[in-house]
Design a protein around this motif. Structure first.
Motif, short mmCIF file in Angstrom:
data_model
loop_
_atom_site.label_atom_id
_atom_site.label_comp_id
_atom_site.label_asym_id
_atom_site.label_seq_id
_atom_site.Cartn_x
_atom_site.Cartn_y
_atom_site.Cartn_z
N PRO A 139 0.80 -1.22 0.00
CA PRO A 139 0.00 0.00 0.00
C PRO A 139 0.84 1.28 0.00
N LEU A 140 0.35 2.26 -0.75
CA LEU A 140 0.79 3.65 -0.61
C LEU A 140 -0.24 4.32 0.29
N ASN A 141 0.21 4.92 1.36
CA ASN A 141 -0.70 5.36 2.41
C ASN A 141 -1.16 6.81 2.23
N PRO A 142 -2.49 7.02 2.06
CA PRO A 142 -3.01 8.39 1.96
C PRO A 142 -2.77 9.15 3.26
N PRO A 143 -2.75 10.48 3.24
CA PRO A 143 -2.97 11.32 2.06
C PRO A 143 -1.72 11.60 1.23
N ASN A 144 -0.53 11.28 1.76
CA ASN A 144 0.70 11.58 1.02
C ASN A 144 1.14 10.43 0.13
N PHE A 145 0.51 9.28 0.29
CA PHE A 145 0.80 8.10 -0.50
C PHE A 145 2.27 7.70 -0.40
N ASN A 146 2.77 7.70 0.83
CA ASN A 146 4.10 7.18 1.12
C ASN A 146 4.01 5.68 1.40
N CYS A 172 -2.83 8.62 -8.19
CA CYS A 172 -2.79 9.55 -7.06
C CYS A 172 -1.91 10.78 -7.29
N GLY A 173 -1.18 10.83 -8.42
CA GLY A 173 -0.38 12.00 -8.71
C GLY A 173 0.88 12.12 -7.88
N LYS A 174 1.29 11.04 -7.21
CA LYS A 174 2.50 11.08 -6.39
C LYS A 174 3.74 11.10 -7.27
N VAL A 175 4.71 11.94 -6.90
CA VAL A 175 6.04 11.90 -7.49
C VAL A 175 6.98 11.35 -6.43
N PHE A 176 7.57 10.20 -6.69
CA PHE A 176 8.47 9.58 -5.73
C PHE A 176 9.73 10.43 -5.58
N THR A 177 10.11 10.68 -4.33
CA THR A 177 11.32 11.45 -4.08
C THR A 177 12.55 10.61 -4.42
N THR A 310 -6.67 15.21 -2.67
CA THR A 310 -5.22 15.13 -2.48
C THR A 310 -4.56 15.85 -3.64
N GLU A 311 -3.77 16.88 -3.34
CA GLU A 311 -3.19 17.68 -4.42
C GLU A 311 -2.12 16.88 -5.16
N PRO A 312 -2.24 16.78 -6.50
CA PRO A 312 -1.26 16.01 -7.27
C PRO A 312 0.09 16.71 -7.35
N GLN A 313 1.14 15.90 -7.35
CA GLN A 313 2.51 16.38 -7.52
C GLN A 313 2.98 16.22 -8.96
N VAL A 318 -6.57 13.86 -10.05
CA VAL A 318 -6.75 14.25 -8.66
C VAL A 318 -7.77 13.29 -8.03
N LEU A 319 -7.41 12.76 -6.87
CA LEU A 319 -8.32 11.91 -6.11
C LEU A 319 -9.14 12.78 -5.16
N VAL A 320 -10.45 12.67 -5.27
CA VAL A 320 -11.38 13.43 -4.44
C VAL A 320 -12.01 12.49 -3.42
#
Length: 388
Positions: A139-146, A172-177, A310-313, A318-320
């Protein structure tokens, strides 16, 4: 009659494409299936008009036209900093969908295990099943999906053959660091695992976030299979031009799989798309500016309406969060939204392995007038909803 394939018996139709059909049925503004309603760069379409008269119209080299591969290699070297051999390290495919499937079939054997982050683009699970492999969801954990690094390592310990990474992530629009990618890379090296990197949104990133190519990390060039396409970068989703970039040893196998899957990508479209691959940096800067504008327009509208998101990176989704509407089914909610409010969305449950029912996905790769029309309709959502 004998039974049909067992491995495909669990498939449903694509929920994303189904929601497009539902949107069309109710004449709703379609923010479900992720394609733009604006035109591709005129330089590309003008070149296509020339190619229609001049050709080529016959098969190109199976793994992609020479000038296309050379232009693609130059572009990817420029942005990734990695030298790419156009003759030994590239296969051009029919969209990134085929690129992912060819990569999976080139790497996995029946019974192998493949790690998939959840939420995930719906094709990943299907690709795994079609390959005869077994998915392991992390799982990627909301809200930051880490992600939890310890949980991820537990998945690697199950003798995983590959990990699928979507960066930037759909839905989810996550950009992995870079740090997160390094964690994944270290585990991939430690447990001798391939990484199949879906980087189709590589150029749609919102400041201050930056895209790091997985293959560029130390020790990852030889075990990363990079998959992408021209669909999102040049707004030509219907052209179905994708590619795989990987080490020669891997590409040699991908070439053979690709040859028997589709023979080759469309020769006239490759010829026209070379123009786009030769664009200078200002094109990609304008692309980022354009998508940042669309993102800001849409999420500012969501703010005014009062919807939580969740604001996309990166990417253009965008997930509402629809928890406040107290629907038991996000699928029913999306059908109601299209029918009564007039806006199409994708139920979030189609992206999650977990029992998640409180998200819907909008995409905003649309003209201002389209987004404003959708926001105007969404502004009536509370008055029309069954808020309990």
């Amino acid at each position: 009659m004998k039974e049909l394939s067992k491995r495909t018996s669990v498939f449903t139709d694509s929920v994303i494409r189904r929601m497009t059909r539902i949107s069309n049925e109710y004449n709703a503004v379609n923010l479900s299936q992720g394609y733009p309603d604006f035109e591709p760069p005129v330089e590309i379409t003008n070149r296509l008009a020339q190619v229609a008269a001049e050709g080529p119209h016959q098969y190109a080299t199976t793994w992609g036209a020479q000038n296309f591969r050379e232009a693609l290699a130059r572009k990817q070297e420029h942005f990734s900093g990695m030298k790419v051999d156009p003759n030994k390290e590239i296969v051009v495919t029919c969209g990134s969908t085929e690129a992912m499937m060819a990569a999976m079939m080139a790497v996995t054997n029946p019974g192998d295990k493949v790690i998939i982050f959840s939420p995930f683009y719906e094709n990943y699970g299907a690709d795994t099943i079609l390959s005869g492999a077994e998915p392991i969801y992390v799982p990627l954990n909301p809200p930051n999906f880490n992600f939890d690094a310890d949980l991820l390592e537990e998945a690697f310990k199950q003798d995983a053959k590959a990990l699928i990474l979507c960066n930037p992530s759909n839905p989810c629009g996550k950009v992995f660091t870079k740090h997160e990618l390094q964690v994944i890379a270290d585990l991939a090296i430690k447990y001798d695992t391939y990484v199949i990197a879906d980087e189709v949104y590589e150029h749609i990133i919102y400041a201050p976030h930056k895209h790091t190519y997985m293959a560029s990390l130390p020790g990852m060039r030889e075990r990363t299979i990079s998959c992408s396409s021209l669909s999102k970068t040049y707004s030509i989703t219907g052209w179905r031009l994708g590619y795989v970039i990987a080490d020669e040893r891997i590409i040699d196998r991908v070439k053979k799989v690709h040859d028997f899957l589709t023979v080759g990508a469309a020769a006239p479209l490759m010829e026209a798309a070379v123009v786009g691959l030769n664009f200078k940096d200002d094109y990609y800067l304008e692309l980022q500016r354009h998508y940042t504008h669309m993102k800001n327009l849409f999420i500012n509208g969501l703010n005014q309406i009062g919807l939580k998101y969740t604001e996309p990176q990166g990417a253009y989704y965008v997930l509402v969060d629809i928890s406040e509407f107290h629907y038991n089914s996000d699928i029913e909610f999306c059908e109601w939204l299209a029918r009564e409010v007039g806006v199409g969305a994708v139920p979030g449950s189609s992206f999650f392995q977990e029992n998640v029912n409180q998200y819907i996905r909008f995409h905003y790769a649309k003209k201002d007038e389209t987004l404003n029309m959708a926001l105007e309709k969404l502004s009536h959502i509370y008055s029309k909803a069954r808020v309990l």
